[in-house]
Scaffold this motif. Sequence first.
Motif, PDB file in Angstrom:
ATOM      1  N   ASN A  42       0.848  -1.199   0.000  1.00 57.74           N
ATOM      2  CA  ASN A  42       0.000   0.000   0.000  1.00 57.74           C
ATOM      3  C   ASN A  42       0.881   1.246   0.000  1.00 57.74           C
ATOM      4  OD1 ASN A  42      -2.743  -1.106   0.172  1.00 57.74           O
ATOM      5  ND2 ASN A  42      -1.981  -1.983   2.095  1.00 57.74           N
ATOM      6  N   PRO A  43       1.479   1.554  -1.130  1.00 58.95           N
ATOM      7  CA  PRO A  43       2.439   2.658  -1.189  1.00 58.95           C
ATOM      8  C   PRO A  43       1.813   4.021  -0.904  1.00 58.95           C
ATOM      9  CG  PRO A  43       2.488   1.334  -3.196  1.00 58.95           C
ATOM     10  CD  PRO A  43       1.310   0.905  -2.417  1.00 58.95           C
ATOM     11  N   SER A  44       2.592   4.857  -0.255  1.00 57.67           N
ATOM     12  CA  SER A  44       2.205   6.257  -0.071  1.00 57.67           C
ATOM     13  C   SER A  44       2.561   7.005  -1.354  1.00 57.67           C
ATOM     14  CB  SER A  44       2.964   6.858   1.108  1.00 57.67           C
ATOM     15  OG  SER A  44       4.350   6.915   0.810  1.00 57.67           O
ATOM     16  N   SER A  45       2.134   8.245  -1.451  1.00 55.45           N
ATOM     17  CA  SER A  45       2.445   9.052  -2.635  1.00 55.45           C
ATOM     18  C   SER A  45       3.940   9.111  -2.893  1.00 55.45           C
ATOM     19  CB  SER A  45       1.905  10.475  -2.463  1.00 55.45           C
ATOM     20  OG  SER A  45       0.511  10.458  -2.431  1.00 55.45           O
ATOM     21  N   SER A  46       4.711   9.314  -1.851  1.00 55.10           N
ATOM     22  CA  SER A  46       6.164   9.422  -2.033  1.00 55.10           C
ATOM     23  C   SER A  46       6.789   8.083  -2.428  1.00 55.10           C
ATOM     24  CB  SER A  46       6.827   9.973  -0.769  1.00 55.10           C
ATOM     25  OG  SER A  46       6.645   9.089   0.309  1.00 55.10           O
ATOM     26  N   PRO A  88      -7.865   4.485  -9.824  1.00 51.31           N
ATOM     27  CA  PRO A  88      -6.656   5.118  -9.276  1.00 51.31           C
ATOM     28  C   PRO A  88      -5.787   4.146  -8.479  1.00 51.31           C
ATOM     29  CG  PRO A  88      -8.572   6.506  -8.910  1.00 51.31           C
ATOM     30  CD  PRO A  88      -9.088   5.195  -9.420  1.00 51.31           C
ATOM     31  N   LYS A  89      -4.484   4.296  -8.639  1.00 47.57           N
ATOM     32  CA  LYS A  89      -3.551   3.407  -7.932  1.00 47.57           C
ATOM     33  C   LYS A  89      -3.652   3.572  -6.425  1.00 47.57           C
ATOM     34  CE  LYS A  89       0.449   6.405  -8.742  1.00 47.57           C
ATOM     35  NZ  LYS A  89      -0.272   7.520  -9.316  1.00 47.57           N
ATOM     36  N   SER A  90      -4.102   4.724  -5.955  1.00 40.12           N
ATOM     37  CA  SER A  90      -4.283   4.926  -4.513  1.00 40.12           C
ATOM     38  C   SER A  90      -5.471   4.115  -3.992  1.00 40.12           C
ATOM     39  CB  SER A  90      -4.497   6.405  -4.203  1.00 40.12           C
ATOM     40  OG  SER A  90      -5.644   6.891  -4.870  1.00 40.12           O
ATOM     41  N   VAL A  91      -6.421   3.811  -4.852  1.00 43.04           N
ATOM     42  CA  VAL A  91      -7.598   3.034  -4.474  1.00 43.04           C
ATOM     43  C   VAL A  91      -7.327   1.539  -4.602  1.00 43.04           C
ATOM     44  CG1 VAL A  91      -9.992   2.524  -5.129  1.00 43.04           C
ATOM     45  CG2 VAL A  91      -9.174   4.892  -5.140  1.00 43.04           C
ATOM     46  N   ALA A  94      -2.977  -2.886  -6.464  1.00 43.94           N
ATOM     47  CA  ALA A  94      -2.722  -4.114  -7.228  1.00 43.94           C
ATOM     48  C   ALA A  94      -3.024  -3.936  -8.712  1.00 43.94           C
ATOM     49  CB  ALA A  94      -3.542  -5.271  -6.658  1.00 43.94           C
ATOM     50  N   GLN A  95      -3.801  -2.908  -9.076  1.00 41.96           N
ATOM     51  CA  GLN A  95      -4.133  -2.639 -10.467  1.00 41.96           C
ATOM     52  C   GLN A  95      -3.190  -1.623 -11.120  1.00 41.96           C
ATOM     53  OE1 GLN A  95      -6.626  -4.158 -12.354  1.00 41.96           O
ATOM     54  NE2 GLN A  95      -6.464  -5.532 -10.608  1.00 41.96           N
ATOM     55  N   ALA A  96      -2.240  -1.114 -10.362  1.00 45.44           N
ATOM     56  CA  ALA A  96      -1.357  -0.042 -10.840  1.00 45.44           C
ATOM     57  C   ALA A  96      -0.492  -0.448 -12.026  1.00 45.44           C
ATOM     58  CB  ALA A  96      -0.459   0.457  -9.714  1.00 45.44           C
ATOM     59  N   TYR A  97      -0.222  -1.719 -12.174  1.00 43.09           N
ATOM     60  CA  TYR A  97       0.658  -2.191 -13.241  1.00 43.09           C
ATOM     61  C   TYR A  97      -0.060  -3.161 -14.180  1.00 43.09           C
ATOM     62  CZ  TYR A  97       4.049  -0.143 -10.077  1.00 43.09           C
ATOM     63  OH  TYR A  97       4.736   0.737  -9.250  1.00 43.09           O
ATOM     64  N   GLU A  98      -1.364  -2.975 -14.324  1.00 35.39           N
ATOM     65  CA  GLU A  98      -2.163  -3.842 -15.189  1.00 35.39           C
ATOM     66  C   GLU A  98      -2.614  -3.084 -16.435  1.00 35.39           C
ATOM     67  OE1 GLU A  98      -2.578  -7.071 -14.924  1.00 35.39           O
ATOM     68  OE2 GLU A  98      -1.360  -7.024 -13.098  1.00 35.39           O
ATOM     69  N   TRP A  99      -2.338  -3.633 -17.588  1.00 31.61           N
ATOM     70  CA  TRP A  99      -2.670  -3.017 -18.871  1.00 31.61           C
ATOM     71  C   TRP A  99      -4.145  -2.629 -18.958  1.00 31.61           C
ATOM     72  CZ3 TRP A  99      -0.528  -0.881 -23.040  1.00 31.61           C
ATOM     73  CH2 TRP A  99      -1.265  -0.793 -24.207  1.00 31.61           C
ATOM     74  N   ARG A 112      -5.857  16.684 -13.552  1.00 27.05           N
ATOM     75  CA  ARG A 112      -7.101  17.148 -12.931  1.00 27.05           C
ATOM     76  C   ARG A 112      -7.885  16.021 -12.315  1.00 27.05           C
ATOM     77  NH1 ARG A 112      -9.358  21.470 -17.362  1.00 27.05           N
ATOM     78  NH2 ARG A 112      -7.763  23.056 -16.980  1.00 27.05           N
ATOM     79  N   LYS A 113      -7.833  14.850 -12.939  1.00 27.08           N
ATOM     80  CA  LYS A 113      -8.558  13.682 -12.422  1.00 27.08           C
ATOM     81  C   LYS A 113      -8.012  13.290 -11.063  1.00 27.08           C
ATOM     82  CE  LYS A 113      -9.625   8.884 -13.376  1.00 27.08           C
ATOM     83  NZ  LYS A 113      -8.670   7.856 -13.119  1.00 27.08           N
ATOM     84  N   ASP A 114      -6.699  13.399 -10.909  1.00 24.33           N
ATOM     85  CA  ASP A 114      -6.021  13.067  -9.649  1.00 24.33           C
ATOM     86  C   ASP A 114      -6.401  11.651  -9.228  1.00 24.33           C
ATOM     87  OD1 ASP A 114      -4.262  13.698  -7.557  1.00 24.33           O
ATOM     88  OD2 ASP A 114      -5.914  14.358  -6.276  1.00 24.33           O
ATOM     89  N   SER A 115      -6.916  11.460  -8.038  1.00 31.07           N
ATOM     90  CA  SER A 115      -7.258  10.109  -7.572  1.00 31.07           C
ATOM     91  C   SER A 115      -8.764   9.868  -7.558  1.00 31.07           C
ATOM     92  CB  SER A 115      -6.673   9.867  -6.183  1.00 31.07           C
ATOM     93  OG  SER A 115      -7.231  10.781  -5.267  1.00 31.07           O
ATOM     94  N   HIS A 116      -9.497  10.675  -8.310  1.00 32.76           N
ATOM     95  CA  HIS A 116     -10.944  10.499  -8.379  1.00 32.76           C
ATOM     96  C   HIS A 116     -11.293   9.306  -9.265  1.00 32.76           C
ATOM     97  CE1 HIS A 116     -11.629  14.282  -6.335  1.00 32.76           C
ATOM     98  NE2 HIS A 116     -10.713  14.834  -7.138  1.00 32.76           N
ATOM     99  N   SER A 117     -12.373   8.649  -8.939  1.00 26.81           N
ATOM    100  CA  SER A 117     -12.817   7.516  -9.745  1.00 26.81           C
ATOM    101  C   SER A 117     -13.659   7.962 -10.931  1.00 26.81           C
ATOM    102  CB  SER A 117     -13.640   6.541  -8.886  1.00 26.81           C
ATOM    103  OG  SER A 117     -12.793   5.974  -7.921  1.00 26.81           O
ATOM    104  N   ASP A 118     -14.348   9.102 -10.801  1.00 23.81           N
ATOM    105  CA  ASP A 118     -15.116   9.625 -11.913  1.00 23.81           C
ATOM    106  C   ASP A 118     -14.208  10.477 -12.790  1.00 23.81           C
ATOM    107  OD1 ASP A 118     -17.422   8.444 -11.162  1.00 23.81           O
ATOM    108  OD2 ASP A 118     -18.337  10.218 -10.290  1.00 23.81           O
ATOM    109  N   VAL A 119     -14.505  10.483 -14.033  1.00 29.48           N
ATOM    110  CA  VAL A 119     -13.728  11.274 -14.979  1.00 29.48           C
ATOM    111  C   VAL A 119     -14.198  12.698 -14.921  1.00 29.48           C
ATOM    112  CG1 VAL A 119     -13.076  11.538 -17.381  1.00 29.48           C
ATOM    113  CG2 VAL A 119     -13.463   9.277 -16.443  1.00 29.48           C
TER     114      VAL A 119
END
Length: 119
Positions: A42-46, A88-91, A94-99, A112-119
């Motif tokens: 569960n990585p932090s932003s840094s 979002p990878k923050s959510v 495990a999906q951060a590196y999936e095509w 602008r989207k940042d970590s929001h799930s909605d576009v």
Amino acid sequence: MDILCRIIWGVALIPITPVVEPADFDRKVRVPGTAFLVTTPNPSSSQWRGRDFWRSALEDLISAYRGVCAYCASWTSRHESSTDHYVPKSVAPAQAYEWNNFRLCRRRLNNRKDSHSDV
């Protein structure tokens, strides 16, 4: 694969039919990314910094989607493009590196989207 189409504000976004991941995707993105997540689930932003192996997939996304942004449906140049994590990878780290979680996106929209799930 399913056609991805979200309804937001009563307007349908362009449908995206995901393409098959590139042959070298595992080597360039998934393997190093998964190794990182084994030690840091569960990585932090840094902690994400320097682990942005998804950038290696940008050229493949540009080619696969012919340079069209998944969110605004306009052509985007290499310089203006980025790899967006649809979930979002923050959510879902495990999906951060999936095509199948990547979308070609204009860099400005992705920021602008940042970590929001909605576009």
